[in-house]
Design a protein around this motif. Structure first.
Motif, PDB file in Angstrom:
ATOM      1  N   ASP A 175      60.407  38.623  47.607  1.00 31.24           N
ATOM      2  CA  ASP A 175      59.907  39.461  46.540  1.00 31.24           C
ATOM      3  C   ASP A 175      58.579  40.058  46.945  1.00 31.24           C
ATOM      4  OD1 ASP A 175      61.343  39.504  43.944  1.00 31.24           O
ATOM      5  OD2 ASP A 175      61.448  37.355  44.390  1.00 31.24           O
ATOM      6  N   ILE A 176      58.339  41.286  46.540  1.00 33.65           N
ATOM      7  CA  ILE A 176      57.021  41.868  46.769  1.00 33.65           C
ATOM      8  C   ILE A 176      56.272  41.907  45.439  1.00 33.65           C
ATOM      9  CG2 ILE A 176      55.730  43.940  47.397  1.00 33.65           C
ATOM     10  CD1 ILE A 176      57.510  44.477  49.616  1.00 33.65           C
ATOM     11  N   ARG A 177      55.036  41.430  45.456  1.00 31.36           N
ATOM     12  CA  ARG A 177      54.146  41.520  44.282  1.00 31.36           C
ATOM     13  C   ARG A 177      52.915  42.298  44.701  1.00 31.36           C
ATOM     14  NH1 ARG A 177      56.987  39.199  40.005  1.00 31.36           N
ATOM     15  NH2 ARG A 177      58.744  38.737  41.314  1.00 31.36           N
ATOM     16  N   VAL A 178      52.242  42.866  43.745  1.00 36.32           N
ATOM     17  CA  VAL A 178      51.065  43.669  44.063  1.00 36.32           C
ATOM     18  C   VAL A 178      49.850  43.088  43.345  1.00 36.32           C
ATOM     19  CG1 VAL A 178      50.089  46.002  44.000  1.00 36.32           C
ATOM     20  CG2 VAL A 178      52.562  45.695  44.309  1.00 36.32           C
ATOM     21  N   LEU A 179      48.768  42.929  44.094  1.00 36.26           N
ATOM     22  CA  LEU A 179      47.535  42.372  43.529  1.00 36.26           C
ATOM     23  C   LEU A 179      46.383  43.344  43.771  1.00 36.26           C
ATOM     24  CD1 LEU A 179      45.835  39.932  42.422  1.00 36.26           C
ATOM     25  CD2 LEU A 179      45.574  39.226  44.806  1.00 36.26           C
ATOM     26  N   GLY A 180      45.693  43.723  42.706  1.00 33.83           N
ATOM     27  CA  GLY A 180      44.518  44.585  42.842  1.00 33.83           C
ATOM     28  C   GLY A 180      43.288  43.759  43.174  1.00 33.83           C
ATOM     29  N   THR A 181      42.484  44.261  44.113  1.00 32.82           N
ATOM     30  CA  THR A 181      41.241  43.548  44.466  1.00 32.82           C
ATOM     31  C   THR A 181      40.074  44.528  44.512  1.00 32.82           C
ATOM     32  OG1 THR A 181      41.612  43.890  46.810  1.00 32.82           O
ATOM     33  CG2 THR A 181      42.222  41.741  45.930  1.00 32.82           C
ATOM     34  N   LEU A 182      38.915  43.956  44.749  1.00 37.73           N
ATOM     35  CA  LEU A 182      37.673  44.725  44.877  1.00 37.73           C
ATOM     36  C   LEU A 182      37.529  45.682  43.697  1.00 37.73           C
ATOM     37  CD1 LEU A 182      37.970  45.039  48.676  1.00 37.73           C
ATOM     38  CD2 LEU A 182      35.748  44.610  47.617  1.00 37.73           C
ATOM     39  N   PHE A 183      37.851  45.181  42.507  1.00 41.86           N
ATOM     40  CA  PHE A 183      37.866  46.015  41.314  1.00 41.86           C
ATOM     41  C   PHE A 183      36.477  46.115  40.716  1.00 41.86           C
ATOM     42  CE2 PHE A 183      38.535  46.217  36.598  1.00 41.86           C
ATOM     43  CZ  PHE A 183      38.890  47.558  36.574  1.00 41.86           C
ATOM     44  N   ASP A 184      36.065  47.342  40.457  1.00 44.05           N
ATOM     45  CA  ASP A 184      34.777  47.579  39.822  1.00 44.05           C
ATOM     46  C   ASP A 184      35.022  48.311  38.510  1.00 44.05           C
ATOM     47  OD1 ASP A 184      32.255  48.198  39.015  1.00 44.05           O
ATOM     48  OD2 ASP A 184      31.638  49.154  40.896  1.00 44.05           O
ATOM     49  N   ARG A 185      34.960  47.577  37.428  1.00 45.36           N
ATOM     50  CA  ARG A 185      35.305  48.181  36.132  1.00 45.36           C
ATOM     51  C   ARG A 185      34.283  49.190  35.656  1.00 45.36           C
ATOM     52  NH1 ARG A 185      34.981  43.960  31.310  1.00 45.36           N
ATOM     53  NH2 ARG A 185      35.926  45.782  30.356  1.00 45.36           N
ATOM     54  N   ARG A 186      33.120  49.213  36.299  1.00 44.69           N
ATOM     55  CA  ARG A 186      32.093  50.173  35.881  1.00 44.69           C
ATOM     56  C   ARG A 186      32.450  51.588  36.304  1.00 44.69           C
ATOM     57  NH1 ARG A 186      27.475  47.066  38.877  1.00 44.69           N
ATOM     58  NH2 ARG A 186      29.179  47.287  40.333  1.00 44.69           N
ATOM     59  N   LYS A 188      34.933  54.786  36.665  1.00 42.05           N
ATOM     60  CA  LYS A 188      36.083  55.373  35.995  1.00 42.05           C
ATOM     61  C   LYS A 188      37.259  55.397  36.970  1.00 42.05           C
ATOM     62  CE  LYS A 188      37.167  59.330  33.133  1.00 42.05           C
ATOM     63  NZ  LYS A 188      37.521  60.649  33.614  1.00 42.05           N
ATOM     64  N   CYS A 189      36.922  55.740  38.223  1.00 38.75           N
ATOM     65  CA  CYS A 189      37.953  55.831  39.267  1.00 38.75           C
ATOM     66  C   CYS A 189      38.671  54.488  39.429  1.00 38.75           C
ATOM     67  CB  CYS A 189      37.275  56.284  40.559  1.00 38.75           C
ATOM     68  SG  CYS A 189      38.063  55.793  42.060  1.00 38.75           S
ATOM     69  N   GLY A 190      37.906  53.404  39.443  1.00 38.25           N
ATOM     70  CA  GLY A 190      38.504  52.074  39.575  1.00 38.25           C
ATOM     71  C   GLY A 190      39.433  51.757  38.411  1.00 38.25           C
ATOM     72  N   ARG A 191      38.966  52.054  37.199  1.00 39.20           N
ATOM     73  CA  ARG A 191      39.780  51.764  36.003  1.00 39.20           C
ATOM     74  C   ARG A 191      41.061  52.592  36.000  1.00 39.20           C
ATOM     75  NH1 ARG A 191      34.735  52.416  33.462  1.00 39.20           N
ATOM     76  NH2 ARG A 191      35.454  54.310  32.421  1.00 39.20           N
ATOM     77  N   GLU A 192      40.915  53.861  36.370  1.00 40.58           N
ATOM     78  CA  GLU A 192      42.095  54.741  36.378  1.00 40.58           C
ATOM     79  C   GLU A 192      43.114  54.289  37.430  1.00 40.58           C
ATOM     80  OE1 GLU A 192      40.054  58.864  34.710  1.00 40.58           O
ATOM     81  OE2 GLU A 192      40.580  58.701  36.837  1.00 40.58           O
ATOM     82  N   LEU A 193      42.575  53.896  38.570  1.00 42.73           N
ATOM     83  CA  LEU A 193      43.481  53.458  39.637  1.00 42.73           C
ATOM     84  C   LEU A 193      44.262  52.219  39.263  1.00 42.73           C
ATOM     85  CD1 LEU A 193      41.563  54.197  42.867  1.00 42.73           C
ATOM     86  CD2 LEU A 193      43.997  54.531  42.482  1.00 42.73           C
ATOM     87  N   LEU A 194      43.571  51.323  38.570  1.00 41.50           N
ATOM     88  CA  LEU A 194      44.252  50.096  38.164  1.00 41.50           C
ATOM     89  C   LEU A 194      45.379  50.423  37.174  1.00 41.50           C
ATOM     90  CD1 LEU A 194      44.182  47.121  38.746  1.00 41.50           C
ATOM     91  CD2 LEU A 194      42.695  46.810  36.781  1.00 41.50           C
ATOM     92  N   LEU A 195      45.101  51.338  36.273  1.00 38.25           N
ATOM     93  CA  LEU A 195      46.140  51.749  35.319  1.00 38.25           C
ATOM     94  C   LEU A 195      47.305  52.408  36.064  1.00 38.25           C
ATOM     95  CD1 LEU A 195      43.981  53.094  32.360  1.00 38.25           C
ATOM     96  CD2 LEU A 195      45.485  51.086  32.362  1.00 38.25           C
ATOM     97  N   ALA A 196      46.966  53.239  37.056  1.00 42.99           N
ATOM     98  CA  ALA A 196      48.016  53.930  37.827  1.00 42.99           C
ATOM     99  C   ALA A 196      48.871  52.907  38.587  1.00 42.99           C
ATOM    100  CB  ALA A 196      47.382  54.920  38.801  1.00 42.99           C
ATOM    101  N   LEU A 197      48.226  51.887  39.118  1.00 41.00           N
ATOM    102  CA  LEU A 197      48.979  50.845  39.840  1.00 41.00           C
ATOM    103  C   LEU A 197      49.927  50.121  38.888  1.00 41.00           C
ATOM    104  CD1 LEU A 197      46.179  49.304  42.120  1.00 41.00           C
ATOM    105  CD2 LEU A 197      48.213  50.512  42.921  1.00 41.00           C
ATOM    106  N   HIS A 198      49.419  49.805  37.692  1.00 42.80           N
ATOM    107  CA  HIS A 198      50.272  49.126  36.703  1.00 42.80           C
ATOM    108  C   HIS A 198      51.431  50.023  36.285  1.00 42.80           C
ATOM    109  CE1 HIS A 198      48.596  45.198  35.728  1.00 42.80           C
ATOM    110  NE2 HIS A 198      47.429  45.698  36.039  1.00 42.80           N
ATOM    111  N   ALA A 199      51.129  51.310  36.125  1.00 42.24           N
ATOM    112  CA  ALA A 199      52.182  52.236  35.707  1.00 42.24           C
ATOM    113  C   ALA A 199      53.258  52.330  36.790  1.00 42.24           C
ATOM    114  CB  ALA A 199      51.583  53.615  35.433  1.00 42.24           C
ATOM    115  N   ARG A 200      52.840  52.327  38.035  1.00 42.24           N
ATOM    116  CA  ARG A 200      53.799  52.504  39.119  1.00 42.24           C
ATOM    117  C   ARG A 200      54.555  51.212  39.457  1.00 42.24           C
ATOM    118  NH1 ARG A 200      57.095  52.439  41.895  1.00 42.24           N
ATOM    119  NH2 ARG A 200      57.768  53.717  43.656  1.00 42.24           N
ATOM    120  N   PHE A 201      53.845  50.091  39.483  1.00 43.21           N
ATOM    121  CA  PHE A 201      54.473  48.849  39.946  1.00 43.21           C
ATOM    122  C   PHE A 201      54.960  47.940  38.810  1.00 43.21           C
ATOM    123  CE2 PHE A 201      51.852  49.997  43.682  1.00 43.21           C
ATOM    124  CZ  PHE A 201      52.868  50.081  44.609  1.00 43.21           C
TER     125      PHE A 201
END
Ligand SMILES: Nc1ncnc2c1ncn2[C@@H]1O[C@H](COP(=O)(O)OP(=O)(O)O)[C@@H](O)[C@H]1O
Ligand SMILES: [Mg+2]
Length: 274
Positions: A175-186, A188-201
């Motif tokens: 199985d492949i799982r995806v884990l986000g790292t080096l996340f900086d919630r401050r 906007k780009c980081g927050r948007e990317l995390l949402l995009a990853l969740h939407a895609r995976f």
């Protein structure tokens, strides 16, 4: 024993940091954990304050026919380690002359399958090498570690494709799982990317995301996992939460079964923790 590999085709995205600290977090939960350092750079070995250049290491098991039990070391962090040394690179050369060199690690690990609950494999950046092929062959789950920076989504999709192609070519099932790292919630780009990853995976994505933390850099430099260096830090919390996710999954499906997909998050639940 569940075998989990930390993968990505690029370096510097946090694979080793996740391997070492997730191993320590699982160990703290009382689980028996083996960390296997599959990178000739030996960063995971160093992050547990071990020296792979002295004594037996993974190269001796894969190339020299040394017993895996003799090469495994105890660490003070509740994790056992199969260390790497620079000479692990020799395995590439030797394997060119072998039949099915990608089975070497799986065969070696089968000897200690009763001794551990989890084996975590810290992979090198090179996705098309024989070491990565060995990791995928031995794994029941491959965790794609994605730095939540610019171009993360494109990089993650490309990486997933590479690993799926390898798996298909060698007839591996994991199985492949995806884990986000080096996340900086401050940012906007980081927050948007995390949402995009969740939407895609979707359900392939871990709920836990590992935040950026200077303490994690310090912990690697000091050869001490974060759970021991700063047990009350946010970074230690992130890895405890990741370990909980994995264990919940194990309890849900039972030890001897293949991993099954996570349940889709309930409606309205936000994918980002904290
Ligand atoms: N969540 C994080 N917060 C801060 N620094 C991190 C984090 N994850 C990794 N790093 C740092 O980034 C660098 C690369 O991480 P590493 O885990 O070695 O990546 P890889 O194994 O993918 O090459 C290291 O200096 C490490 O300490
Ligand atoms: Mg690494």
């Amino acid at each position: 024993m569940r075998v989990l590999s930390l993968i990505n085709q690029k370096g510097g995205c946090g694979k080793t940091t996740v391997a070492v600290n997730l191993a320590a977090a699982l160990g703290r939960k009382g689980l028996r954990v083996l960390l296997v350092d599959l990178d000739p750079q030996a960063h995971a070995t160093l992050a547990l304050a071990c020296d792979g250049e002295h004594g037996f290491s993974l190269r001796d098991v894969l190339v020299g026919g040394e017993s895996i039990r003799r090469a495994i070391r105890r660490t003070p962090f509740g994790v056992e380690l199969l260390p790497a040394a620079a000479n692990l690179a020799e395995f590439e050369e030797v394997s060119a002359r072998r039949l099915k060199p990608e089975n070497a690690l799986r065969d070696a690990l089968s000897v200690v399958a009763e001794d551990y609950d989890w084996a975590l494999l810290d992979c090198p950046a090179r996705a098309d090498g024989v070491l990565s092929a060995n990791a995928l062959r031995a794994s029941s789950v491959a965790v794609l570690v994605v730095e939540t920076g610019a171009f993360a989504l494109q990089g993650a999709l490309r990486a997933k494709k590479i690993f799926e192609t390898t798996a298909k070519a060698q007839g591996s099932r994991f199985d492949i799982r995806v884990l986000g790292t080096l996340f900086d919630r401050r940012t906007k780009c980081g927050r948007e990317l995390l949402l995009a990853l969740h939407a895609r995976f979707g359900r392939e994505m871990f709920d836990t995301v590992v935040r950026e933390s200077v303490k994690l850099r310090e912990s690697a430099a000091r050869g001490t996992p974060i759970a021991f260096l700063a047990p009350r830090s946010g970074a230690a919390e992130d890895f405890a939460s990741l370990a909980d996710e994995l264990v919940a999954l194990e309890l849900a499906v039972g030890r001897d079964l293949e991993l099954r997909p996570f349940q889709a998050p309930a409606r309205g639940r936000t994918p980002v923790r904290r």
